[in-house]
Design a protein around this motif. Structure first.
Motif, PDB file in Angstrom:
ATOM      1  N   GLY A 145     -15.795   9.831  26.866  1.00  0.00           N
ATOM      2  CA  GLY A 145     -15.969  10.330  25.509  1.00  0.00           C
ATOM      3  C   GLY A 145     -15.951  11.839  25.494  1.00  0.00           C
ATOM      4  O   GLY A 145     -15.619  12.488  26.494  1.00  0.00           O
ATOM      5  N   TYR A 146     -16.306  12.402  24.347  1.00  0.00           N
ATOM      6  CA  TYR A 146     -16.348  13.853  24.187  1.00  0.00           C
ATOM      7  C   TYR A 146     -17.596  14.243  23.410  1.00  0.00           C
ATOM      8  O   TYR A 146     -18.012  13.536  22.490  1.00  0.00           O
ATOM      9  N   GLU A 147     -18.164  15.375  23.788  1.00  0.00           N
ATOM     10  CA  GLU A 147     -19.255  15.941  23.011  1.00  0.00           C
ATOM     11  C   GLU A 147     -18.693  17.020  22.110  1.00  0.00           C
ATOM     12  O   GLU A 147     -17.955  17.904  22.552  1.00  0.00           O
ATOM     13  N   ALA A 148     -19.019  16.941  20.825  1.00  0.00           N
ATOM     14  CA  ALA A 148     -18.580  17.951  19.870  1.00  0.00           C
ATOM     15  C   ALA A 148     -19.525  19.144  19.916  1.00  0.00           C
ATOM     16  O   ALA A 148     -20.746  18.976  19.862  1.00  0.00           O
ATOM     17  N   LEU A 149     -18.965  20.339  20.035  1.00  0.00           N
ATOM     18  CA  LEU A 149     -19.753  21.562  20.153  1.00  0.00           C
ATOM     19  C   LEU A 149     -19.283  22.570  19.108  1.00  0.00           C
ATOM     20  O   LEU A 149     -18.079  22.838  19.001  1.00  0.00           O
ATOM     21  N   VAL A 150     -20.207  23.132  18.353  1.00  0.00           N
ATOM     22  CA  VAL A 150     -19.814  24.122  17.348  1.00  0.00           C
ATOM     23  C   VAL A 150     -19.427  25.427  18.031  1.00  0.00           C
ATOM     24  O   VAL A 150     -19.992  25.809  19.059  1.00  0.00           O
ATOM     25  N   ARG A 151     -18.447  26.092  17.441  1.00  0.00           N
ATOM     26  CA  ARG A 151     -17.986  27.393  17.898  1.00  0.00           C
ATOM     27  C   ARG A 151     -17.641  28.233  16.666  1.00  0.00           C
ATOM     28  O   ARG A 151     -17.345  27.696  15.596  1.00  0.00           O
ATOM     29  N   GLY A 152     -17.660  29.542  16.842  1.00  0.00           N
ATOM     30  CA  GLY A 152     -17.189  30.421  15.783  1.00  0.00           C
ATOM     31  C   GLY A 152     -15.694  30.275  15.606  1.00  0.00           C
ATOM     32  O   GLY A 152     -14.998  29.748  16.484  1.00  0.00           O
ATOM     33  N   VAL A 153     -15.174  30.746  14.490  1.00  0.00           N
ATOM     34  CA  VAL A 153     -13.746  30.569  14.206  1.00  0.00           C
ATOM     35  C   VAL A 153     -12.872  31.290  15.216  1.00  0.00           C
ATOM     36  O   VAL A 153     -11.701  30.948  15.400  1.00  0.00           O
ATOM     37  N   ASN A 154     -13.403  32.289  15.893  1.00  0.00           N
ATOM     38  CA  ASN A 154     -12.648  33.003  16.926  1.00  0.00           C
ATOM     39  C   ASN A 154     -13.155  32.658  18.329  1.00  0.00           C
ATOM     40  O   ASN A 154     -12.965  33.424  19.268  1.00  0.00           O
ATOM     41  N   GLY A 155     -13.809  31.501  18.443  1.00  0.00           N
ATOM     42  CA  GLY A 155     -14.281  31.049  19.741  1.00  0.00           C
ATOM     43  C   GLY A 155     -15.652  31.558  20.128  1.00  0.00           C
ATOM     44  O   GLY A 155     -16.065  31.397  21.278  1.00  0.00           O
ATOM     45  N   GLU A 156     -16.380  32.157  19.182  1.00  0.00           N
ATOM     46  CA  GLU A 156     -17.720  32.642  19.484  1.00  0.00           C
ATOM     47  C   GLU A 156     -18.622  31.475  19.903  1.00  0.00           C
ATOM     48  O   GLU A 156     -18.373  30.332  19.578  1.00  0.00           O
ATOM     49  N   SER A 157     -19.694  31.790  20.602  1.00  0.00           N
ATOM     50  CA  SER A 157     -20.575  30.772  21.160  1.00  0.00           C
ATOM     51  C   SER A 157     -21.283  29.963  20.085  1.00  0.00           C
ATOM     52  O   SER A 157     -21.397  30.384  18.930  1.00  0.00           O
ATOM     53  N   ALA A 158     -21.790  28.802  20.517  1.00  0.00           N
ATOM     54  CA  ALA A 158     -22.578  27.973  19.604  1.00  0.00           C
ATOM     55  C   ALA A 158     -23.798  28.743  19.109  1.00  0.00           C
ATOM     56  O   ALA A 158     -24.174  28.637  17.931  1.00  0.00           O
ATOM     57  N   LEU A 159     -24.416  29.518  19.993  1.00  0.00           N
ATOM     58  CA  LEU A 159     -25.606  30.267  19.602  1.00  0.00           C
ATOM     59  C   LEU A 159     -25.314  31.244  18.468  1.00  0.00           C
ATOM     60  O   LEU A 159     -26.136  31.414  17.558  1.00  0.00           O
ATOM     61  N   SER A 160     -24.121  31.860  18.506  1.00  0.00           N
ATOM     62  CA  SER A 160     -23.773  32.811  17.443  1.00  0.00           C
ATOM     63  C   SER A 160     -23.649  32.108  16.091  1.00  0.00           C
ATOM     64  O   SER A 160     -23.922  32.707  15.046  1.00  0.00           O
ATOM     65  N   VAL A 161     -23.257  30.833  16.131  1.00  0.00           N
ATOM     66  CA  VAL A 161     -23.184  30.051  14.892  1.00  0.00           C
ATOM     67  C   VAL A 161     -24.577  29.601  14.470  1.00  0.00           C
ATOM     68  O   VAL A 161     -24.987  29.762  13.316  1.00  0.00           O
ATOM     69  N   LEU A 162     -25.333  29.041  15.404  1.00  0.00           N
ATOM     70  CA  LEU A 162     -26.658  28.499  15.084  1.00  0.00           C
ATOM     71  C   LEU A 162     -27.621  29.578  14.622  1.00  0.00           C
ATOM     72  O   LEU A 162     -28.541  29.290  13.842  1.00  0.00           O
ATOM     73  N   ASN A 163     -27.420  30.802  15.071  1.00  0.00           N
ATOM     74  CA  ASN A 163     -28.282  31.903  14.641  1.00  0.00           C
ATOM     75  C   ASN A 163     -28.126  32.217  13.157  1.00  0.00           C
ATOM     76  O   ASN A 163     -28.964  32.917  12.569  1.00  0.00           O
ATOM     77  N   GLN A 164     -27.047  31.718  12.552  1.00  0.00           N
ATOM     78  CA  GLN A 164     -26.826  31.943  11.122  1.00  0.00           C
ATOM     79  C   GLN A 164     -27.415  30.826  10.259  1.00  0.00           C
ATOM     80  O   GLN A 164     -27.378  30.897   9.038  1.00  0.00           O
ATOM     81  N   VAL A 165     -27.947  29.798  10.926  1.00  0.00           N
ATOM     82  CA  VAL A 165     -28.514  28.655  10.196  1.00  0.00           C
ATOM     83  C   VAL A 165     -30.002  28.911   9.959  1.00  0.00           C
ATOM     84  O   VAL A 165     -30.759  29.110  10.902  1.00  0.00           O
ATOM     85  N   ASN A 166     -30.388  28.901   8.689  1.00  0.00           N
ATOM     86  CA  ASN A 166     -31.799  29.069   8.353  1.00  0.00           C
ATOM     87  C   ASN A 166     -32.314  27.821   7.647  1.00  0.00           C
ATOM     88  O   ASN A 166     -31.583  26.843   7.452  1.00  0.00           O
ATOM     89  N   GLU A 167     -33.562  27.847   7.258  1.00  0.00           N
ATOM     90  CA  GLU A 167     -34.215  26.691   6.653  1.00  0.00           C
ATOM     91  C   GLU A 167     -33.497  26.227   5.385  1.00  0.00           C
ATOM     92  O   GLU A 167     -33.447  25.039   5.082  1.00  0.00           O
ATOM     93  N   HIS A 168     -32.913  27.171   4.634  1.00  0.00           N
ATOM     94  CA  HIS A 168     -32.300  26.842   3.344  1.00  0.00           C
ATOM     95  C   HIS A 168     -30.975  26.110   3.482  1.00  0.00           C
ATOM     96  O   HIS A 168     -30.567  25.389   2.560  1.00  0.00           O
TER      97      HIS A 168
END
Length: 200
Positions: free
Chosen positions: A35-58
């Protein structure tokens, strides 16, 4: 779906874009990709952390829903006709009513012709569980839908064996710190062997 929570009816656009990368999960005994694990990335290949850091409670709920849908639809296009599992990370604290909140994922699987029995949802031991009983309801609901469940980062988080005893997921993903350089550490070898024994 009359009991759907208000969050499930919201459709707020996210203030940022992202894409998916797919990491293979290999069955070593069968020597094939399982199988495959889906991993979020920025549109230019930025890390998952760079994406998750933009996620807030709202926007946590909207992000959780959007990433699930994107993972399923992208996998449906990439892996059409292949019997592969798709592993999706999810945020238990972003699931309000399990049966209602999963509807967008089911609709995405139907659109993408991706068998929902091949979906696996991972929760991580690294996320502090504010309401273990709620997580249990999520797991129970997902099993009724025929999904797989997995516990990620096992051995690195808050509750360890307590989580394993309580939820008994279909798969355990051992934390990388326990596996890195395991050939050099008898202690790590003993711990991992014990985990394998528990899983069996």
């Amino acid at each position: 779906m009359g009991s759907a929570c208000s969050k499930c009816r919201e459709d707020t656009a996210l203030p940022f874009e992202f894409k998916m990368a797919f990491q293979p999960i290999v069955d070593l005994s069968a020597q094939r990709v399982w199988g495959y694990e889906a991993l979020v990335r920025g549109v230019n290949g930025e890390s998952a952390l760079s994406v998750l850091n933009q996620v807030n409670e709202h926007i946590r709920y909207q992000f959780d829903q959007a990433s699930r849908v994107m993972a399923i639809e992208t996998a449906g296009a990439l892996f059409a006709g292949r019997d592969l599992r798709l592993s999706i990370n999810f945020m238990p604290n972003a699931v309000y009513e399990p049966s209602a909140c999963i509807q967008k994922s089911l609709a995405a699987a139907k659109r993408a012709h991706f068998p929902h029995k091949n979906l696996m949802f991972e929760f991580t031991e690294n996320e502090r569980m504010t309401d273990p009983a709620h997580v249990q309801r999520i797991i129970d609901a997902y099993r009724k839908f025929g999904f797989w469940t997995a516990l990620d980062d096992f051995g690195a988080g808050y509750s360890g064996l307590g989580l394993l005893a309580r939820w008994q997921p279909d798969l355990i993903k051992i934390d990388m710190e326990l596996l890195r350089d395991i050939h050099l550490s008898r202690a790590k070898q003993a711990i991992v062997a014990a985990i394998v024994g528990i899983a069996r």
